[in-house]
Design an enzyme around this catalytic site. Structure first.
Site: not given
Ligand code: GLA
Length: 745
Positions: A494, A558
């Site tokens: 991430d 997301d």
């Molecule tokens: C981010 C990512 C998600 C997930 C969360 C975990 O928001 O985009 O897909 O992995 O972190 O905390």
């Protein structure tokens, strides 16, 4: 004069009275910054800019803006909204979703913040629906006059503002106290077209006893005619909900809608709800053997190879592999191939699956070299279902379900743990340690590998992950080795909290730095780890993701299980498409079909069945990594049918690796085309409107001339041969017709 200008003013507010509800204007006044005066009704905002609500302020002329900003509008609230029912009433103001935190003022009075979740504006939830209520006799409400709504917003990063509706003012009525709950239960298929479902009537606050009639209709969306109908008496109170299971037979395998209406015998008004009825198009797998999934796979020399031959058909089944490269071994009973390859090359292996009903052969090319991820990854990830509540049991259950549901027989392979597995402190030697939810990572990886599946994990380049767990910052090489030691096959990496390491407006160097660092760490370990970048598309990552070692990279923020989110992402990938190819893919985020939840409590996806067909079809056309985000141990027949259609999945896994793009938009239909390795085209006709649509597919739009043979991939049936064009009729609302187009010789 005064009177006239007042009326004109009201007309200018663009207030629309529909169904007694007041819809708020689409254009508001907007100013960045923060000033307590801005909540006041008589503050003069005429110099402020106009802004459209319903999309992030980034899309409305404020790219990259983070921090405070205010939105203001004026609205006439007519006293006709008040009803004469005996129910106690409030005024409610719906402001949709606000990214991230908000405080809302009516005529200067604070009436709500952060969807009343408590806390401060700093703790807002960007995804929560804002509906703020105040008693009908609250002196802040100016009945039959102009009211000022002022919204103070704080955005921490990424998109900001009033990004999604609905926006209206209304009084509470029976529909605020009575809920038709159609999400407690799924539709159950007794046969392909014979379904049943339990729905419930619930009273959400203590407003006494309701008694009346519940009507259920199954409606053909093309003409709104009911094909089945039933009315039943219903009575309930807060402590005693009403439950009713209805069962019916659909006239055909196609899209229908269910409509529910509760009418109270004493009170004015009724409560309505509706939903799409799932319909299964994927034919059931044959008892005869069939080998599915990717036809090519990559491995690096000397690294462990693991491949489970995905085959449907009656068990027991015996497997054979001709011309396996030296160093690889097949377990004939399970179809799992393991070992290592020491010489580079493209090995063409003939796989065979045999059972009492017959034999199937298929070629698999094993490319031993320096590339992996030759087709997009297919698997499961814990995030969209369990969020931070993931634990070892849930991951094991996912691996078990992958086999038990038969999904593994269609090519689904990865079992990926997302955020929430890390302990807050590292070990004394700096090693990352799993928390108590994951007592033994190595044993878990062995368990997953034993089934012929692969295991993934998650981290962030900053000191903390997005969920606030321990990130890999300054421990990149050490973490890569720890993962390899456990047997990890996939790393989702991430960005979170790296924003605090990189400068405020990072340039390309800073965007790339953490990924280059982790990539070089992964290059030094002796196993293949698929590297999945997750930084939401910053710095046009699709242009350089492959360069920094990415096997895939997220192109967006997301996803969630709404049409707006899924279609907003899915239909905006054109710009990234040229950069996808074997070994490196655009990732429009994980799947939101089945039971999702992002935490311990789950709900069936809010996407309608047609939207789910669109979601899977589009992701396959886009050559996207396919990561299931639902509880696979409770998978209903419909969700399974969506995830096990081999002709649809074959588009995603097509070895040419060409991502589809939109080639035309005709009224509400978007036409996507994907070139396939065999010279054929896959075509998606997506209807983005909320009613059925018909469209003419002109073959010249696809760059084709002459007669074309069309195959409906969801139904796995030939449609016919056509010259020049094809008339596609009644594509359902938010639905798709997915075709394979083959030129006639
Ligand atoms: C981010 C990512 C998600 C997930 C969360 C975990 O928001 O985009 O897909 O992995 O972190 O905390």
């Amino acid at each position: 004069m005064k009177h006239v200008s007042f009326l004109l003013g009201i007309a200018m507010l663009l207030v629309i009275v529909a169904n007694a509800q007041i819809n708020l204007p689409q254009t508001w006044k907007f100013h960045t910054g923060d000033d307590p005066e801005w909540n006041q009704p008589d503050f003069n905002d005429s110099q402020w800019e106009n802004i459209k609500i319903g999309s992030p302020w980034e899309d409305e002329g404020h790219p990259g803006y983070d921090g405070f900003a205010w939105y203001r509008t004026k609205v006439l609230i007519p006293s006709s909204l008040k009803s004469k029912s005996s129910l106690s009433q409030s005024l409610k103001i719906a402001l949709g979703k606000i990214d991230d935190g908000d405080q809302v003022y009516l005529n200067g009075k604070l009436i709500g913040q952060n969807a009343e979740r408590g806390g401060t504006i700093e703790q807002g939830d960007y995804n929560a629906e804002r509906v703020y209520e105040l008693p009908i006799d609250d002196p802040a409400i100016r009945w039959d006059q102009e009211n000022t709504i002022a919204v103070r917003v704080l955005d921490h990063g990424g998109d900001g503002g009033m990004w999604a509706g609905p926006y209206y003012v209304n009084t509470t009525g029976i529909s605020d106290y009575v809920t038709i709950d159609d999400h407690t239960d799924n539709f159950h298929f007794r046969e392909r077209t014979h379904l049943s479902k339990k729905i419930m009537l619930k009273c959400t606050s203590d407003q006494g006893h309701f008694s009346g009639k519940l009507t259920i209709q199954v409606v053909n969306p093309d003409n709104q005619q009911a094909v089945w109908e039933k009315a039943v008496p219903a009575s309930f109170s807060a402590s005693r909900p009403f439950a009713y299971t209805y069962s019916f037979t659909l006239p055909a395998d196609r899209s229908y809608e269910a409509k529910y209406v509760f009418t109270d015998s004493r009170l004015k008004g009724s409560v309505t709800a509706g939903e799409g009825i799932p319909y299964i198009l994927t034919p059931p797998p044959s008892q005869k053997p069939q080998i599915n999934g990717a036809t090519v796979t990559g491995v690096r020399m000397g690294h462990p190879f693991l491949f489970r031959i995905p085959a449907t058909g009656k068990r027991p089944m015996e497997f054979f592999a001709k011309d396996l490269p030296e160093g690889l071994h097949l377990d004939k009973a399970t179809g799992i191939i393991t070992g290592t390859v020491s010489t580079a090359g493209a090995y063409r292996v003939m796989l065979t699956a045999k059972n009492s009903m017959g034999t199937a052969d298929r070629e698999l090319t094993i490319k031993a070299g320096d590339m992996i991820g030759l087709t997009p990854a297919m698997g499961w990830n814990s995030w969209n279902v369990w969020g931070l509540s993931v634990n070892e049991k849930k991951v094991e259950a996912a691996a078990d379900a992958m086999l038990k549901n038969g999904l593994a027989n269609h090519g689904w392979t990865y079992i990926n743990i997302d955020d929430g597995w890390e302990r807050p402190e590292r070990a004394a030697n700096g090693e990352i340690v799993p928390n108590s939810k994951f007592p033994d990572m190595k044993a878990l990886a062995n368990y997953i590998h034993g089934k012929g599946l692969k295991m993934g994990i998650y981290s962030s380049p900053g000191p903390k992950t997005c969920g606030g767990f321990t990130g890999s910052y300054q421990h990149e090489a050490q973490d890569a080795h720890t993962y390899a030691g456990w047997g990890i096959d996939y790393l989702k990496y991430d960005w979170c909290s790296y924003g605090g390491i990189a400068p405020k407006n990072p340039d390309l160097y800073w965007y790339q730095k953490p990924y280059k660092l982790m990539d070089s760490a992964l290059q030094t370990v002796s196993r293949d780890i698929y590297f999945s970048l997750c930084q939401y598309g910053m710095g046009d990552v699709w242009k350089w993701g492959a360069e920094v070692g990415g096997n895939s990279w997220r192109t967006t923020g997301d996803i969630n299980d709404s049409w707006q989110s899924m279609s907003g992402i899915g239909f905006h990938q054109n710009k990234c498409a040229p950069y996808a190819g074997p070994g490196h893919w655009n990732d429009p985020d994980m799947l939101v079909v089945g039971e999702v939840g992002w935490g311990p409590s789950l709900h069936n996806t809010h996407l309608s069945p047609n939207e789910q067909y669109t979601h899977i079809s589009l992701w396959c056309l886009l050559s996207a990594p396919l990561l299931i985000g639902c509880d696979m141990s409770h998978m209903d027949d419909f969700t399974r049918s969506l995830l096990t259609n081999d002709e649809v999945l074959a588009l995603d896994q097509d070895p040419l690796g060409k991502e589809a793009t939109q080639v035309a938009e005709i009224d509400s239909v978007r036409i996507y085309k994907k070139d396939l390795v065999d010279g054929n085209k896959a075509v998606g006709l997506f209807n983005v409107s909320s009613g059925p649509a018909s469209v003419r597919l002109d073959f010249s739009t696809l760059g084709l001339s002459g007669s074309q043979r069309l195959r409906d991939l969801w139904r796995q049936k030939n449609v016919g041969t056509f010259t020049g064009s094809y008339e596609a009729k009644n594509i359902p609302a938010h639905g798709v017709l997915l075709l394979k187009v083959t030129g006639e010789k």
